[in-house]
Scaffold this motif. Structure first.
Motif, PDB file in Angstrom:
ATOM      1  N   GLY A 143       0.787  -1.222   0.000  1.00 24.72           N
ATOM      2  CA  GLY A 143       0.000   0.000   0.000  1.00 24.72           C
ATOM      3  C   GLY A 143       0.817   1.268   0.000  1.00 24.72           C
ATOM      4  N   GLY A 146      -1.119   3.578  -1.799  1.00 22.94           N
ATOM      5  CA  GLY A 146      -2.548   3.410  -1.575  1.00 22.94           C
ATOM      6  C   GLY A 146      -3.161   2.406  -2.528  1.00 22.94           C
ATOM      7  N   GLU A 254      -2.695   7.355  -3.242  1.00 16.00           N
ATOM      8  CA  GLU A 254      -1.801   8.132  -2.382  1.00 16.00           C
ATOM      9  C   GLU A 254      -0.476   8.488  -3.040  1.00 16.00           C
ATOM     10  OE1 GLU A 254      -2.908   9.212   0.513  1.00 16.00           O
ATOM     11  OE2 GLU A 254      -4.801   8.172   0.073  1.00 16.00           O
TER      12      GLU A 254
END
Length: 669
Positions: A143, A146, A254
């Motif tokens: 992640g 994101g 992100e």
């Protein structure tokens, strides 16, 4: 034979990519370069380019060389499948330069050969085995940026000018960017989509492609969009006449990850630093590096060696596993299909040999021959249906294999694929010269055009597509009870008298009553009797028609009728469309067709008994199901529809089973 390190490598084809691989082997931990096979052994530069290797005269020489364990295939694309299969048959492990083959069907044929031989086969996407690739997977999966939403990847370079005969452009050599470099961005996108879902790769659920073609009909520039079921969209592009951005870019909720020249691990063949750039939402940048590494190609050489020494037949992820290579090839197939690209080397005028590069061989005995009433030639015990193929090159792989195993009945129909499969078969039998050895089934007059005057018109078109002047067996594809049966008998009898039907004719999906009426009419009026049927027949009874107008012959009454009249039945869906596989089960109800057509207590009892008998015989229930159709006391010829060589060979295990009458009765319950 036990193989120990170092793995002794041979190379087929001494081009530029072979020089790169040679340097990779020299930098590997588990390999050594033993030999190189060439068709020009006197070329002086070979001694300079491959000083460690013995120079062998001809590619076949390396297959016979006892001091070569594994072969790197560095020929142009068109030689990949042929030499990979020949190498497997010779007991050699193979690493095949990308693309593994021209199509997913050829990739499947390579894998099938390796499975049978017990040898390793892998596709040489070298970047997938570099430490940078594993680091990239970890960053995505953890992640770091994101939720991944979009991937773009390109690989394009500018050739100086268009040279039709050059490997990069020539249709005879499967030129163009899609196969030459398009596989890199596709594999990258599939790898990233997989990492986002915690998997080694992910196959797209939709592919839309396009390309700009040159005078050879190959692609100068091409682009495609891939949609994955986890919501990721990827845009991939390639070119041989334009310098593209050449970056793998992953956009998340992100931030963004960029990998310049991702296929070179952000460096070159000699070994890049494996740098990965992370751009945060606020614009800040971070560079992650796995550090200076050894030669890029050394990683794939060692990964092959590790697999061989461990007794594995394919790469471990993140290398290109068999499923990964098949998935990549399917995307490339769709991409070039959308772009309208069929290489000239894939067409019947050029593809005159089998996938292994050899002339078609007759005399196979895996599939036994039998006599079928009304058919003037020895006929195979099963017939091949092949309506799923859409190119000559893909269909010819299965047609060749079926014929070489002893099969010679081919099930065609006017309606299949809008006539394409008739055309495919016509090209195949013409290029192989096997028309007089083949038993060709023709079918016409499918709903809604079930009328007597349609038969001659459609048969004329079918014969033109089939490139022959007759069929051996002919069926009306459906019946029309609003038309007197005598009119249909007259129409088919007329074609017999013209010599365009030279064996039995009859009906597919006809009732017993209608067939008896047709026989009575023929006898009364001096016409040829209907002499064959093509209804569903299987160990499981069809409870509800699969398609409108279908008729089953699996009931007790039907079997008594067939036995009494000894009418040959060419049985479609002879293995009950997966009912005897693990796709079915009392608790598996997600397949609407399966449930509707086959699910009842009697069929499940038969399925249970097929499973029980298969376990005793060391076979699969589907083998028992096919053996049941073969074991009837009337002429029963199953139609089989394998899509791959594995499915074909697996079906033929039914011939290892000889059911007794008592076993047949027990299976029926």
């Amino acid at each position: 034979m036990t193989i120990t390190a170092p793995i002794r490598w041979g190379i087929i084809g001494p081009g530029a990519i072979a020089k790169d691989f040679r340097r990779g082997v020299l930098d590997s931990k588990l390999g050594k370069l033993e030999a190189i096979a060439t068709r020009n052994p006197g070329k002086e530069s070979l001694r300079t380019d491959f000083p460690e290797a013995r120079i062998l005269d001809g590619y076949d020489a390396i297959l016979r060389d006892p001091d070569v364990d594994a072969i790197y295939i560095a020929t142009p694309h068109t030689g990949h499948a042929e030499w990979a299969i020949k190498a497997a048959e010779a007991g050699k492990h193979v690493l095949i330069e990308k693309p593994m083959a021209l199509s997913a069907f050829e990739v499947d044929a390579i894998i099938h050969a390796a499975k049978k031989a017990g040898t390793f086969a892998g596709e040489a996407f070298m970047y997938r085995l570099h430490p940078q690739t594993q680091k990239l997977w970890e960053l995505i999966n953890s992640g770091t940026i994101g939720e991944v939403r979009f991937v773009s990847a390109s690989f394009g370079f500018q050739m100086g000018r268009f040279i039709p005969e050059h490997r990069i452009f020539a249709s005879d050599l499967a030129g163009g960017g899609i196969l030459d470099v398009g596989g890199y961005p596709v594999s990258f996108a599939r790898f990233v989509a997989g990492a986002a879902s915690g998997k080694p790769f992910l196959d797209p659920i939709k592919v839309v492609g396009s390309a700009t073609l040159n005078a050879e009909g190959t692609d100068n520039l091409a682009a495609a969009v891939l949609l994955f079921d986890n919501g990721i969209t990827a845009q991939v592009s390639c070119a041989i006449m334009a310098n593209l951005e050449n970056v793998g870019r992953i956009i998340g909720s992100e931030g963004t990850i960029e990998v310049p020249a991702f296929w070179f691990a952000n460096g070159d063949r000699a070994g890049g630093d494996g740098k990965i750039d992370i751009i945060r939402k606020d614009g800040s940048r971070e560079t992650v590096s796995v550090g200076k590494q050894r030669h890029l190609y050394s990683f794939e050489a060692d990964a092959v060696a590790e697999a061989i020494l461990a007794g594995r037949q394919e790469f471990a992820a993140p290398g290109m596993t068999w499923a990964d290579s098949l998935g990549n090839a399917r995307v490339l197939d769709k991409w070039r299909s959308d772009a309208g690209i069929e290489y000239s080397v894939e067409k019947s005028v050029k593809r005159i040999n089998t996938i292994s590069g050899r002339p078609l061989q007759a005399g196979g005995s895996v599939i036994p021959k039998r006599t079928i009433p009304g058919v003037q030639k020895p006929a195979s015990a099963v017939a091949l249906g092949f309506e799923d193929f859409r190119t000559f090159a893909s269909g010819a792989i299965l047609l060749d294999a079926f014929f070489e195993r002893g099969g010679n009945i081919f099930d065609t129909a006017f309606i299949y694929a809008g006539g394409y499969t008739e055309k495919l078969f016509g090209e195949w039998q013409k290029s192989r010269g096997v028309r007089e050895q083949a038993v060709v089934i023709g079918k016409g007059a499918h709903s809604p055009l079930v009328y007597p005057d349609v038969i001659a018109k459609q048969l004329t078109q079918s014969l033109d597509r089939l490139q022959t002047d007759y069929v051996d067996v002919y069926f009306m594809h459906r019946d029309n009870l609003d038309v007197p049966v005598g009119e249909f008998v007259d129409a088919m009898d007329a074609e017999v008298r013209k010599g365009r039907i030279r064996g039995p004719f009859g009906g597919s999906n006809w009732t017993r009553e209608r067939f008896d009426e047709a026989i009575a009419y023929a006898d009364k009026h001096g016409k040829q009797r209907p002499g064959a049927l093509s209804n569903n027949f299987a160990l499981a009874e069809m409870l509800d028609p699969i398609w409108a107008g279908c008729v089953t012959a699996s009931t007790d009454e039907w079997k008594q009728w067939l036995k009494a009249r000894q009418i040959p039945n060419f049985s479609w869906s002879s293995q009950a469309r997966g009912f005897f596989t693990d796709r079915a089960g009392r608790d598996k109800r997600d397949n609407e067709e399966m449930v509707r057509v086959w699910y009842n207590d009697r069929n499940f009892t038969r399925r249970d008994r097929a499973i029980e008998l298969a376990e005793k015989l060391g076979k699969s229930p589907i083998h028992v199901a096919l053996a049941y159709v073969l074991a009837q006391d009337f002429p029963s010829i199953p139609l089989i529809g394998p899509r791959t060589l594995h499915e074909l060979d697996d079906s033929l295990h039914a011939f290892d089973i000889k059911l007794t009458p008592e076993q047949v009765q027990w299976l029926e319950g």
